[in-house]
Every structure is written in structure tokens, then in C-alpha cells.
Write a protein that holds these residues in place. Structure first.
Motif, PDB file in Angstrom:
ATOM      1  N   LEU A 104      -8.269  53.518  87.922  1.00 15.23           N
ATOM      2  CA  LEU A 104      -7.359  54.760  87.780  1.00 15.23           C
ATOM      3  C   LEU A 104      -6.156  54.400  88.446  1.00 15.23           C
ATOM      4  CD1 LEU A 104     -10.134  57.665  88.022  1.00 15.23           C
ATOM      5  CD2 LEU A 104      -8.692  56.776  86.175  1.00 15.23           C
ATOM      6  N   GLN A 105      -5.024  54.939  87.925  1.00 18.07           N
ATOM      7  CA  GLN A 105      -3.864  54.738  88.682  1.00 18.07           C
ATOM      8  C   GLN A 105      -2.957  56.094  88.744  1.00 18.07           C
ATOM      9  OE1 GLN A 105      -1.411  51.378  87.280  1.00 18.07           O
ATOM     10  NE2 GLN A 105      -2.884  49.871  87.731  1.00 18.07           N
ATOM     11  N   ARG A 106      -2.200  56.500  89.974  1.00 18.69           N
ATOM     12  CA  ARG A 106      -1.874  57.773  90.092  1.00 18.69           C
ATOM     13  C   ARG A 106      -0.371  57.626  89.432  1.00 18.69           C
ATOM     14  NH1 ARG A 106       1.692  59.825  93.906  1.00 18.69           N
ATOM     15  NH2 ARG A 106       1.695  58.006  95.038  1.00 18.69           N
ATOM     16  N   PRO A 107      -0.098  58.497  88.435  1.00 19.48           N
ATOM     17  CA  PRO A 107       1.422  58.640  87.968  1.00 19.48           C
ATOM     18  C   PRO A 107       2.234  59.006  89.276  1.00 19.48           C
ATOM     19  CG  PRO A 107      -0.157  59.912  86.781  1.00 19.48           C
ATOM     20  CD  PRO A 107      -1.179  59.634  88.059  1.00 19.48           C
ATOM     21  N   ASP A 108       3.461  58.613  88.853  1.00 17.19           N
ATOM     22  CA  ASP A 108       4.635  58.982  89.916  1.00 17.19           C
ATOM     23  C   ASP A 108       4.756  60.457  90.044  1.00 17.19           C
ATOM     24  OD1 ASP A 108       5.031  56.251  90.479  1.00 17.19           O
ATOM     25  OD2 ASP A 108       6.437  56.227  89.092  1.00 17.19           O
ATOM     26  N   THR A 109       4.496  61.139  88.920  1.00 12.37           N
ATOM     27  CA  THR A 109       4.642  62.678  89.092  1.00 12.37           C
ATOM     28  C   THR A 109       3.667  63.366  89.696  1.00 12.37           C
ATOM     29  OG1 THR A 109       3.879  62.585  86.797  1.00 12.37           O
ATOM     30  CG2 THR A 109       6.654  62.420  87.111  1.00 12.37           C
ATOM     31  N   ASP A 153      -3.844  65.740  94.358  1.00  7.53           N
ATOM     32  CA  ASP A 153      -4.239  66.121  93.100  1.00  7.53           C
ATOM     33  C   ASP A 153      -4.867  64.929  92.655  1.00  7.53           C
ATOM     34  OD1 ASP A 153      -3.288  68.677  93.033  1.00  7.53           O
ATOM     35  OD2 ASP A 153      -1.301  68.246  91.846  1.00  7.53           O
ATOM     36  N   PHE A 154      -4.346  63.594  92.756  1.00  3.13           N
ATOM     37  CA  PHE A 154      -5.001  62.329  92.249  1.00  3.13           C
ATOM     38  C   PHE A 154      -6.342  62.300  92.771  1.00  3.13           C
ATOM     39  CE2 PHE A 154      -5.386  57.835  92.637  1.00  3.13           C
ATOM     40  CZ  PHE A 154      -5.599  57.568  91.115  1.00  3.13           C
ATOM     41  N   ASN A 155      -6.863  62.599  94.101  1.00  2.00           N
ATOM     42  CA  ASN A 155      -7.884  62.274  94.730  1.00  2.00           C
ATOM     43  C   ASN A 155      -8.818  63.381  93.873  1.00  2.00           C
ATOM     44  OD1 ASN A 155      -6.833  60.284  96.568  1.00  2.00           O
ATOM     45  ND2 ASN A 155      -6.344  61.554  97.998  1.00  2.00           N
ATOM     46  N   LYS A 156      -8.546  64.331  93.806  1.00  2.00           N
ATOM     47  CA  LYS A 156      -9.355  65.366  93.348  1.00  2.00           C
ATOM     48  C   LYS A 156      -9.757  65.057  91.919  1.00  2.00           C
ATOM     49  CE  LYS A 156      -7.463  69.611  95.456  1.00  2.00           C
ATOM     50  NZ  LYS A 156      -7.004  70.734  95.485  1.00  2.00           N
ATOM     51  N   LEU A 157      -9.081  64.458  91.079  1.00  5.69           N
ATOM     52  CA  LEU A 157      -9.356  63.916  89.650  1.00  5.69           C
ATOM     53  C   LEU A 157     -10.295  62.783  89.739  1.00  5.69           C
ATOM     54  CD1 LEU A 157      -6.153  64.163  87.475  1.00  5.69           C
ATOM     55  CD2 LEU A 157      -7.864  65.580  87.609  1.00  5.69           C
ATOM     56  N   GLN A 158     -10.119  61.737  90.813  1.00  6.53           N
ATOM     57  CA  GLN A 158     -10.902  60.592  90.883  1.00  6.53           C
ATOM     58  C   GLN A 158     -12.101  60.877  91.139  1.00  6.53           C
ATOM     59  OE1 GLN A 158      -8.597  58.302  94.062  1.00  6.53           O
ATOM     60  NE2 GLN A 158      -8.763  56.481  92.757  1.00  6.53           N
ATOM     61  N   ALA A 159     -12.453  62.000  92.157  1.00 10.20           N
ATOM     62  CA  ALA A 159     -13.939  62.473  92.184  1.00 10.20           C
ATOM     63  C   ALA A 159     -14.495  62.880  90.917  1.00 10.20           C
ATOM     64  CB  ALA A 159     -13.667  63.720  93.236  1.00 10.20           C
ATOM     65  N   LEU A 160     -13.955  63.216  89.962  1.00 10.74           N
ATOM     66  CA  LEU A 160     -14.364  63.591  88.519  1.00 10.74           C
ATOM     67  C   LEU A 160     -15.128  62.414  88.173  1.00 10.74           C
ATOM     68  CD1 LEU A 160     -11.748  66.061  87.412  1.00 10.74           C
ATOM     69  CD2 LEU A 160     -13.940  66.663  88.599  1.00 10.74           C
ATOM     70  N   GLU A 181      -8.586  73.218  82.712  1.00 12.42           N
ATOM     71  CA  GLU A 181      -7.574  72.784  83.588  1.00 12.42           C
ATOM     72  C   GLU A 181      -7.579  71.421  84.054  1.00 12.42           C
ATOM     73  OE1 GLU A 181      -5.488  73.992  87.797  1.00 12.42           O
ATOM     74  OE2 GLU A 181      -7.197  75.079  87.123  1.00 12.42           O
ATOM     75  N   GLU A 182      -8.642  70.813  84.334  1.00  5.76           N
ATOM     76  CA  GLU A 182      -8.912  69.505  84.630  1.00  5.76           C
ATOM     77  C   GLU A 182      -8.678  68.533  83.510  1.00  5.76           C
ATOM     78  OE1 GLU A 182     -12.466  70.162  88.408  1.00  5.76           O
ATOM     79  OE2 GLU A 182     -12.796  69.713  86.222  1.00  5.76           O
ATOM     80  N   LYS A 183      -9.283  68.945  82.402  1.00  9.22           N
ATOM     81  CA  LYS A 183      -8.884  68.084  81.394  1.00  9.22           C
ATOM     82  C   LYS A 183      -7.268  67.927  80.968  1.00  9.22           C
ATOM     83  CE  LYS A 183     -11.685  69.431  77.736  1.00  9.22           C
ATOM     84  NZ  LYS A 183     -12.255  69.994  76.620  1.00  9.22           N
ATOM     85  N   ALA A 184      -6.566  68.867  81.254  1.00  9.42           N
ATOM     86  CA  ALA A 184      -5.062  68.854  80.982  1.00  9.42           C
ATOM     87  C   ALA A 184      -4.639  67.865  81.855  1.00  9.42           C
ATOM     88  CB  ALA A 184      -4.546  70.136  81.134  1.00  9.42           C
ATOM     89  N   ASN A 185      -5.016  67.922  83.102  1.00  6.46           N
ATOM     90  CA  ASN A 185      -4.563  66.960  84.306  1.00  6.46           C
ATOM     91  C   ASN A 185      -4.998  65.658  83.857  1.00  6.46           C
ATOM     92  OD1 ASN A 185      -3.110  68.934  85.737  1.00  6.46           O
ATOM     93  ND2 ASN A 185      -4.931  69.416  86.944  1.00  6.46           N
ATOM     94  N   ILE A 186      -6.093  65.275  83.507  1.00  4.85           N
ATOM     95  CA  ILE A 186      -6.674  63.973  83.199  1.00  4.85           C
ATOM     96  C   ILE A 186      -5.921  63.328  82.032  1.00  4.85           C
ATOM     97  CG2 ILE A 186      -8.869  62.912  81.941  1.00  4.85           C
ATOM     98  CD1 ILE A 186     -10.458  64.462  84.038  1.00  4.85           C
TER      99      ILE A 186
END
Length: 208
Positions: A140-145, A150-157, A186-191
Motif C-alpha cells: 500500500l502506498q499513500r496518494p499525494d492527496t 487518513d492513510f494510517n486508518k485505511l492501512q489498519a483495515l 465511507e471507507e470503501k470510497a476512500n479505499i
């Protein structure tokens, strides 16, 4: 002269078609003769029946010995995809090797409910082969935007990581995909902003 030229051309076409024909015979033979550790409860007679139905271009679906639905979904010259029961599917792909012969790549996927796969390699007579070196993961790589938080929260999923594999029916490609364990809308949209799969190509020795 024309006759000799045509004869040489036909001979060359036959030679070119031999590996494909041979692999088609191999994938069908390996499906019928697969060990119980792979086939599960579906017996050899059932696997032969499914193959016969598929080759006759009929609906290749039967009831398994435990009442489960078993089917062959896709069959090509070197690829077979089957559903063994409601949660277990498998893909078989004959791959050419750098030494000029072929081997079987087997992907077994279990849905629980998110898909998780294993991959293994066999000789045409179902002898297990050693695993080649492969990077079967999605980093997983964090988008610049996206913020670090937020990225750390998604990683935990994605802990634990659920990796699934998918072989291509038409090319020597393997798709490696990462699935979250459970997510909200909401998480699905961010993922969707993350890259969740890699496509690898077979080079005669490994997928890279």
C-alpha cells in the motif's frame, strides 16, 4: 514446387499448434486426475462428467456428493476455472517453461466472505514443484492527496492482509489483489483511492 511449399507450410503450422494442443490435453487430464487434497469431495467421475458437459458446450454444472453445486466456468486451450462448492473455487493454468516443457499453476481461493488464495505449482503428473521466488503481495502506498492520518486508518483495515490471486484465461498473467477484512461505505470510497492489485507476467520461470 507449389505442392512442396504448401506441404512445408502445413507442417510448420502443425508444429506451431503442437504446444497448444498438448497443453489443452494436459489441463483436461490434470483436472480429471487431480488428487483429493485439491478436488475436495468431488470424485473423479463427477470431474469427468463436468468436463464432458463443458466440451459439449452444455451447462457444466452438477450436484456434488454433499449436495453442493459444482461447475466448470471457463475452459480454454490451457486454462480451467471451476467452482467446487459455495466457498471454494480453483483455477488451473498450463504454463510453458524455459526448458521447453510445461507446468501447472494452481490457484485455490476461499471466500470467507472476503477472498483469500493460495498458489502452487505441479508437474503434468501432479508432482508438487518448489515455489519460485515471487513478490505475491500488494504494498500500500499513500496518494499525494491523502493525509498521513487518513492513510494510517485505511492501512489498519488490511490487518490481517487478505491476498487473492487470479489467473488469466487468455494470457500468462497473474493478478495479485488485496482485500480489506470489513469496511463501511465511507471507507470503501476512500479505499478506491489506493492501488490494491498488481499484475505479474510469467517469464518461463516465475511471475514477476
Amino acid at each position: 514446387i507449389i505442392y512442396n511449399t504448401m506441404r512445408k507450410l502445413l507442417f510448420g503450422l502443425c508444429l506451431a499448434a503442437m504446444p497448444i494442443t498438448m497443453m489443452a490435453q494436459q489441463v483436461c487430464k490434470m483436472w480429471v486426475n487431480m488428487p483429493a487434497s485439491v478436488a475436495g469431495a468431488l470424485e473423479k467421475s463427477g470431474r469427468q462428467e463436468l468436463l464432458d458437459l463443458k466440451q459439449m458446450k452444455k451447462a457444466a454444472t452438477i450436484a456434488g456428493p454433499l449436495g453442493e453445486r459444482c461447475s466448470i466456468d471457463t475452459l480454454t486451450a490451457d486454462f480451467l476455472s471451476a467452482r467446487m462448492n459455495e466457498v471454494y473455487t480453483l483455477q488451473m493454468k498450463m504454463l510453458p517453461t524455459s526448458s521447453g516443457d510445461s507446468l501447472l499453476c494452481l490457484v485455490q481461493t476461499y471466500a470467507g466472505p472476503q477472498p483469500e488464495s493460495s498458489i502452487s505449482f505441479y508437474s503434468p503428473d501432479w508432482k508438487a514443484l518448489s515455489m519460485p521466488q515471487m513478490h505475491l503481495d500488494v504494498d500500500l502506498q499513500r496518494p499525494d492527496t491523502m493525509s498521513e492520518d487518513d492513510f494510517n486508518k485505511l492501512q489498519a483495515l488490511f490487518d490481517p492482509k487478505l491476498i487473492s490471486f487470479s489467473l488469466s484465461p487468455s494470457t500468462a498473467e497473474l493478478v495479485v489483489a488485496l482485500s480489506p477484512a470489513a469496511i463501511s461505505e465511507e471507507e470503501k470510497a476512500n479505499i478506491k483511492r489506493l492501488k490494491l492489485q498488481n499484475k505479474l507476467n510469467w517469464n518461463g520461470k516465475t511471475f514477476n
